[in-house]
Motif scaffolding. Structure first.
Motif, PDB file in Angstrom:
ATOM      1  N   MET A  16       0.833  -0.602   0.388  1.00  0.00           N
ATOM      2  CA  MET A  16       0.307   0.112  -0.361  1.00  0.00           C
ATOM      3  C   MET A  16       1.057   1.347  -0.042  1.00  0.00           C
ATOM      4  SD  MET A  16      -2.988   1.214   3.197  1.00  0.00           S
ATOM      5  CE  MET A  16      -3.802  -0.529   2.765  1.00  0.00           C
ATOM      6  N   THR A  17       0.378   2.087  -0.635  1.00  0.00           N
ATOM      7  CA  THR A  17       1.112   3.381  -0.840  1.00  0.00           C
ATOM      8  C   THR A  17       1.236   4.298   0.468  1.00  0.00           C
ATOM      9  OG1 THR A  17      -0.279   4.593  -2.849  1.00  0.00           O
ATOM     10  CG2 THR A  17       1.864   3.013  -2.975  1.00  0.00           C
ATOM     11  N   ARG A  22      -5.761   7.692   2.008  1.00  0.00           N
ATOM     12  CA  ARG A  22      -7.292   7.259   0.904  1.00  0.00           C
ATOM     13  C   ARG A  22      -8.015   6.382   1.882  1.00  0.00           C
ATOM     14  NH1 ARG A  22      -4.763   7.383  -3.315  1.00  0.00           N
ATOM     15  NH2 ARG A  22      -4.604   9.991  -4.827  1.00  0.00           N
ATOM     16  N   THR A  23      -7.767   5.216   2.051  1.00  0.00           N
ATOM     17  CA  THR A  23      -8.030   4.172   3.087  1.00  0.00           C
ATOM     18  C   THR A  23      -8.406   4.592   4.916  1.00  0.00           C
ATOM     19  OG1 THR A  23      -6.700   2.612   2.174  1.00  0.00           O
ATOM     20  CG2 THR A  23      -7.748   2.796   4.760  1.00  0.00           C
ATOM     21  N   ALA A  24      -8.013   5.625   4.891  1.00  0.00           N
ATOM     22  CA  ALA A  24      -8.056   6.290   6.201  1.00  0.00           C
ATOM     23  C   ALA A  24      -9.147   7.684   6.125  1.00  0.00           C
ATOM     24  CB  ALA A  24      -6.960   6.966   7.159  1.00  0.00           C
ATOM     25  N   ALA A  25      -8.917   7.903   5.485  1.00  0.00           N
ATOM     26  CA  ALA A  25     -10.459   8.736   5.368  1.00  0.00           C
ATOM     27  C   ALA A  25     -11.772   8.238   4.796  1.00  0.00           C
ATOM     28  CB  ALA A  25      -9.723   9.841   3.442  1.00  0.00           C
ATOM     29  N   ALA A  26     -11.987   7.150   4.493  1.00  0.00           N
ATOM     30  CA  ALA A  26     -12.751   6.639   4.049  1.00  0.00           C
ATOM     31  C   ALA A  26     -13.441   6.026   5.615  1.00  0.00           C
ATOM     32  CB  ALA A  26     -12.630   5.102   3.059  1.00  0.00           C
ATOM     33  N   LYS A  27     -12.423   5.401   6.390  1.00  0.00           N
ATOM     34  CA  LYS A  27     -12.511   4.896   7.424  1.00  0.00           C
ATOM     35  C   LYS A  27     -13.311   6.022   8.244  1.00  0.00           C
ATOM     36  CE  LYS A  27      -9.340   1.496   8.281  1.00  0.00           C
ATOM     37  NZ  LYS A  27      -8.936   0.428   8.936  1.00  0.00           N
ATOM     38  N   LEU A  28     -13.616   6.906   8.163  1.00  0.00           N
ATOM     39  CA  LEU A  28     -13.512   8.305   9.452  1.00  0.00           C
ATOM     40  C   LEU A  28     -14.904   8.479   8.763  1.00  0.00           C
ATOM     41  CD1 LEU A  28     -10.665  11.076   8.829  1.00  0.00           C
ATOM     42  CD2 LEU A  28     -11.818   9.497  10.567  1.00  0.00           C
ATOM     43  N   GLY A  29     -15.500   8.329   7.575  1.00  0.00           N
ATOM     44  CA  GLY A  29     -17.489   8.134   7.381  1.00  0.00           C
ATOM     45  C   GLY A  29     -18.107   7.293   8.048  1.00  0.00           C
ATOM     46  N   PRO A  30     -18.920   7.045   8.550  1.00  0.00           N
ATOM     47  CA  PRO A  30     -19.467   6.045   8.986  1.00  0.00           C
ATOM     48  C   PRO A  30     -20.248   5.256   7.207  1.00  0.00           C
ATOM     49  CG  PRO A  30     -19.907   7.102  10.066  1.00  0.00           C
ATOM     50  CD  PRO A  30     -19.055   7.766   9.450  1.00  0.00           C
ATOM     51  N   SER A  31     -20.849   4.988   7.275  1.00  0.00           N
ATOM     52  CA  SER A  31     -21.903   3.665   6.642  1.00  0.00           C
ATOM     53  C   SER A  31     -23.043   3.762   6.614  1.00  0.00           C
ATOM     54  CB  SER A  31     -21.629   2.605   4.897  1.00  0.00           C
ATOM     55  OG  SER A  31     -21.463   1.852   7.255  1.00  0.00           O
ATOM     56  N   SER A  32     -23.239   3.807   8.310  1.00  0.00           N
ATOM     57  CA  SER A  32     -25.030   3.905   8.105  1.00  0.00           C
ATOM     58  C   SER A  32     -24.571   4.791   9.977  1.00  0.00           C
ATOM     59  CB  SER A  32     -25.296   2.344   8.704  1.00  0.00           C
ATOM     60  OG  SER A  32     -24.651   1.229   9.368  1.00  0.00           O
ATOM     61  N   PRO A  33     -25.659   4.759  10.823  1.00  0.00           N
ATOM     62  CA  PRO A  33     -25.361   4.879  12.120  1.00  0.00           C
ATOM     63  C   PRO A  33     -24.912   3.773  13.483  1.00  0.00           C
ATOM     64  CG  PRO A  33     -27.493   5.347  11.351  1.00  0.00           C
ATOM     65  CD  PRO A  33     -26.562   4.904  10.575  1.00  0.00           C
ATOM     66  N   ALA A  34     -25.440   2.682  12.436  1.00  0.00           N
ATOM     67  CA  ALA A  34     -25.109   1.479  13.323  1.00  0.00           C
ATOM     68  C   ALA A  34     -23.806   0.827  13.072  1.00  0.00           C
ATOM     69  CB  ALA A  34     -25.663   0.101  12.965  1.00  0.00           C
ATOM     70  N   VAL A  35     -22.441   1.249  12.189  1.00  0.00           N
ATOM     71  CA  VAL A  35     -21.321   1.144  11.765  1.00  0.00           C
ATOM     72  C   VAL A  35     -20.713   2.490  12.812  1.00  0.00           C
ATOM     73  CG1 VAL A  35     -19.904   1.661   9.701  1.00  0.00           C
ATOM     74  CG2 VAL A  35     -22.259   0.255   9.696  1.00  0.00           C
ATOM     75  N   ALA A  36     -20.903   3.544  12.267  1.00  0.00           N
ATOM     76  CA  ALA A  36     -20.740   4.368  13.725  1.00  0.00           C
ATOM     77  C   ALA A  36     -20.582   4.437  14.441  1.00  0.00           C
ATOM     78  CB  ALA A  36     -22.246   6.207  13.306  1.00  0.00           C
ATOM     79  N   PRO A  89       4.976   4.456  -5.457  1.00  0.00           N
ATOM     80  CA  PRO A  89       4.915   2.696  -4.689  1.00  0.00           C
ATOM     81  C   PRO A  89       5.893   2.486  -3.408  1.00  0.00           C
ATOM     82  CG  PRO A  89       4.391   2.550  -7.001  1.00  0.00           C
ATOM     83  CD  PRO A  89       4.375   3.786  -6.925  1.00  0.00           C
ATOM     84  N   GLY A  90       5.843   2.273  -2.370  1.00  0.00           N
ATOM     85  CA  GLY A  90       7.185   1.887  -1.441  1.00  0.00           C
ATOM     86  C   GLY A  90       7.515   3.115  -0.990  1.00  0.00           C
ATOM     87  N   SER A  91       7.174   4.133  -1.760  1.00  0.00           N
ATOM     88  CA  SER A  91       7.997   5.973  -1.208  1.00  0.00           C
ATOM     89  C   SER A  91       8.373   5.661   0.145  1.00  0.00           C
ATOM     90  CB  SER A  91       7.166   6.922  -1.714  1.00  0.00           C
ATOM     91  OG  SER A  91       8.152   7.533  -1.059  1.00  0.00           O
ATOM     92  N   ALA A  92       9.453   6.049   0.893  1.00  0.00           N
ATOM     93  CA  ALA A  92       9.734   6.689   2.213  1.00  0.00           C
ATOM     94  C   ALA A  92      10.163   7.621   2.253  1.00  0.00           C
ATOM     95  CB  ALA A  92      10.862   5.560   2.962  1.00  0.00           C
ATOM     96  N   VAL A 125      -1.057  10.751  11.159  1.00  0.00           N
ATOM     97  CA  VAL A 125      -3.061   9.878  11.313  1.00  0.00           C
ATOM     98  C   VAL A 125      -3.277   9.335  10.931  1.00  0.00           C
ATOM     99  CG1 VAL A 125      -5.374  11.526  11.430  1.00  0.00           C
ATOM    100  CG2 VAL A 125      -3.249  12.970  11.920  1.00  0.00           C
ATOM    101  N   ALA A 126      -3.247   9.024   9.629  1.00  0.00           N
ATOM    102  CA  ALA A 126      -3.987   7.630   8.841  1.00  0.00           C
ATOM    103  C   ALA A 126      -2.738   6.478   9.169  1.00  0.00           C
ATOM    104  CB  ALA A 126      -3.315   7.617   7.031  1.00  0.00           C
ATOM    105  N   ARG A 127      -2.200   6.559   9.933  1.00  0.00           N
ATOM    106  CA  ARG A 127      -1.340   5.350  10.108  1.00  0.00           C
ATOM    107  C   ARG A 127      -2.108   4.839  11.437  1.00  0.00           C
ATOM    108  NH1 ARG A 127       4.485   6.058   7.700  1.00  0.00           N
ATOM    109  NH2 ARG A 127       4.136   5.791   5.370  1.00  0.00           N
ATOM    110  N   ALA A 128      -2.090   5.671  11.899  1.00  0.00           N
ATOM    111  CA  ALA A 128      -3.501   5.563  13.601  1.00  0.00           C
ATOM    112  C   ALA A 128      -4.779   5.058  13.281  1.00  0.00           C
ATOM    113  CB  ALA A 128      -3.188   6.551  14.715  1.00  0.00           C
ATOM    114  N   ILE A 129      -5.292   5.721  12.433  1.00  0.00           N
ATOM    115  CA  ILE A 129      -6.859   5.000  12.136  1.00  0.00           C
ATOM    116  C   ILE A 129      -6.544   3.749  11.683  1.00  0.00           C
ATOM    117  CG2 ILE A 129      -8.692   5.930  10.724  1.00  0.00           C
ATOM    118  CD1 ILE A 129      -7.762   8.998  10.749  1.00  0.00           C
ATOM    119  N   ASN A 130      -5.794   3.946  10.861  1.00  0.00           N
ATOM    120  CA  ASN A 130      -5.839   1.994   9.774  1.00  0.00           C
ATOM    121  C   ASN A 130      -5.102   0.666  10.866  1.00  0.00           C
ATOM    122  OD1 ASN A 130      -6.876   3.058   7.508  1.00  0.00           O
ATOM    123  ND2 ASN A 130      -4.765   3.829   6.745  1.00  0.00           N
TER     124      ASN A 130
END
Length: 87
Positions: free
Chosen positions: A1-2, A8-22, A57-60, A78-83
């Motif tokens: 994962m780059t 992007r994965t962390a941003a997607a995790k922030l928005g729950p798809s429903s109140p139950a998921v929230a 890819p793999g950039s450090a 922040v993203a890595r903490a969320i992920n």
């Protein structure tokens, strides 16, 4: 994962798809405006046209940055903490 994918994965995790998921996400602890702003910030860093290293890819490049002075490194932290992949 780059690094950009991580953001992007962390941003997607922030928005729950429903109140139950929230109920099982970090979003339930933050005001919705804060969640939306943070997701927007992560996506902005992920899509920054001036920082090509996030798309290599793999950039450090930002792995050793001081998180207090490098916006991309701070966003990655922040993203890595969320992920759940924070060091």
């Amino acid at each position: 994962m780059t690094p950009a994918d991580e953001l992007r994965t962390a941003a997607a995790k922030l928005g729950p798809s429903s109140p139950a998921v929230a109920a099982h996400t970090v979003a339930v602890r933050l005001h919705p405006d804060v969640v939306n702003a943070l997701a927007d910030l992560l996506l902005a860093v992920a899509n920054d046209p001036d920082d090509e290293s996030l798309n290599e890819p793999g950039s450090a490049r930002h792995g050793g940055c001081d998180r207090t002075t490098c916006p991309a490194a701070a966003a990655l932290a922040v993203a890595r903490a969320i992920n759940g992949s924070a060091p």
